[in-house]
Enzyme design. Structure first.
Site, PDB file in Angstrom:
ATOM      1  N   ARG A   6      52.740  73.450 -42.480  1.00  0.00           N
ATOM      2  CA  ARG A   6      51.754  74.284 -41.802  1.00  0.00           C
ATOM      3  C   ARG A   6      52.472  75.485 -41.203  1.00  0.00           C
ATOM      4  O   ARG A   6      53.684  75.465 -40.995  1.00  0.00           O
ATOM      5  CB  ARG A   6      51.040  73.485 -40.713  1.00  0.00           C
ATOM      6  N   SER A   8      52.049  76.999 -38.185  1.00  0.00           N
ATOM      7  CA  SER A   8      52.205  77.140 -36.739  1.00  0.00           C
ATOM      8  C   SER A   8      53.676  77.083 -36.346  1.00  0.00           C
ATOM      9  O   SER A   8      54.525  76.577 -37.079  1.00  0.00           O
ATOM     10  CB  SER A   8      51.437  76.024 -36.019  1.00  0.00           C
ATOM     11  N   THR A 119      42.095  69.097 -22.916  1.00  0.00           N
ATOM     12  CA  THR A 119      42.643  68.290 -24.004  1.00  0.00           C
ATOM     13  C   THR A 119      41.597  68.195 -25.100  1.00  0.00           C
ATOM     14  O   THR A 119      40.402  68.090 -24.811  1.00  0.00           O
ATOM     15  CB  THR A 119      43.051  66.879 -23.549  1.00  0.00           C
ATOM     16  N   ARG A 141      41.345  73.877 -27.817  1.00  0.00           N
ATOM     17  CA  ARG A 141      41.956  73.964 -29.144  1.00  0.00           C
ATOM     18  C   ARG A 141      43.035  75.026 -29.105  1.00  0.00           C
ATOM     19  O   ARG A 141      43.141  75.812 -28.182  1.00  0.00           O
ATOM     20  CB  ARG A 141      40.910  74.340 -30.210  1.00  0.00           C
ATOM     21  N   ARG A 147      47.544  77.320 -25.740  1.00  0.00           N
ATOM     22  CA  ARG A 147      47.027  76.416 -24.702  1.00  0.00           C
ATOM     23  C   ARG A 147      47.703  76.689 -23.355  1.00  0.00           C
ATOM     24  O   ARG A 147      47.049  76.709 -22.312  1.00  0.00           O
ATOM     25  CB  ARG A 147      47.229  74.960 -25.116  1.00  0.00           C
TER      26      ARG A 147
END
Length: 313
Positions: A6, A8, A119, A141, A147
């Site tokens: 992925r 990220s 969360t 999210r 976050r």
């Protein structure tokens, strides 16, 4: 070799660690970034109705030949087999616990009633609600950085994250408390990585197998056996943690698990021990005891998984 990951920061960091391990075996590796449904959607994870939203695209790329191996967070992988793909290795696990990142350096017990805690995990929501602290548990999210930025902007008083992710990103100093598993059990497989490749590539399966860490494999095997037997998805209100510990007659496996209603009002909590080489049987036995105590009534079934009957170990 092409390693699918992925895109990220956390995913590429984790995959970079695995790439370094493979380079130490004398093979060159390049990362291939692949977008998954879980990355592109902003909907709450609970709306996807099953498991594998961070995994399917990577597996498809693997089977197409776009990459030679893929690295996942193990907690994201469905427990049922995927034809043509082998879980070749589970490297040594990071600390599996959750952490609190809160304003003003506060701990969980210091947060005032009504504090907004972010969360996206029903597992965390149910266990935090069960503590009776009067917290306002709000969905969130985004990746770790986004976050934490929302927290710093004042959108939340605190957020709950996996300790392993902060550790791998070098941001562990931002955690204000490591949550005791007595309060909040982690997700099955949390903190562990999974290295997958095509089953037909026997040479690569063997090469990657040298990266497998026995105690990690035993622990996550037991945890995932509980997950499978309870027919729970990766977003279910189920926490479990297994560890290999020193017993009177050598190493033994110790596991505990908790299934909760979404509001935390009801729970089934059990633990079990046994020989390390019987990890799956121990997990199945624990799950069977939880089912006898009504755990199935607390956990929504996973629509995407094949039906799994209650098993006796």
């Amino acid at each position: 070799m092409r390693l699918g990951t992925r895109a990220s920061e956390l995913a590429t960091t984790q995959s970079g660690h695995v790439a370094d391990m493979i380079r130490e075996l004398g093979r060159e590796v390049e990362l291939v970034e692949i977008s998954t449904e879980g990355d592109t959607s902003t909907a709450p994870l609970t709306t996807f109705g099953g498991t594998g939203i961070f995994v399917s695209a990577l597996r498809d790329a693997l089977l197409r030949g776009d990459c030679d191996l893929a690295v996942h967070s193990l907690k994201d992988i469905p427990t049922y087999p995927h034809e043509g793909i082998t879980l070749a290795a589970t490297p040594p696990r990071e600390d599996a616990r959750d952490v609190l990142v809160a304003r003003d350096g506060l701990t969980l017990g210091e947060l005032p009633p009504g504090s907004r805690v972010g969360t996206g995990s029903p597992r965390r929501v149910s266990q935090l609600a069960a503590l009776g602290l009067g917290l306002d548990l709000v969905d969130i999210r985004g990746n770790v950085d986004s976050r934490i930025r929302k927290l710093r902007a004042g959108d939340y008083d605190a957020i709950v994250l996996a300790r392993a992710g902060l550790a791998r990103l070098g941001r562990l100093d931002e955690a204000t408390e490591v949550l005791d598993p007595i309060q909040v059990l982690p997700a099955p497989g949390q903190g562990a990585l999974a290295i997958e490749c095509r089953s037909e590539d026997a040479e690569l399966v063997a090469l990657l197998g040298s990266l497998d860490h026995g105690p990690t494999r035993a622990a996550v095997t037991a945890e995932r056996a509980v997950l499978a037997a309870l027919e729970a998805g990766c977003s279910a209100p189920l926490g479990t943690l297994a560890e290999v510990v020193e017993g009177d007659d050598g190493d033994e496996l110790w596991i505990r698990a908790a299934a909760l209603s979404l509001d935390g009002a009801l729970s089934v909590r059990k633990s079990a021990t046994g020989p390390v080489d019987q990890a799956e049987a121990i997990g199945l036995r624990l799950a069977s005891e939880m089912l006898d105590d009504g755990a199935a009534d607390l956990i929504p079934p996973t629509p995407q998984a094949p039906p799994v009957r209650k098993q006796q170990a």
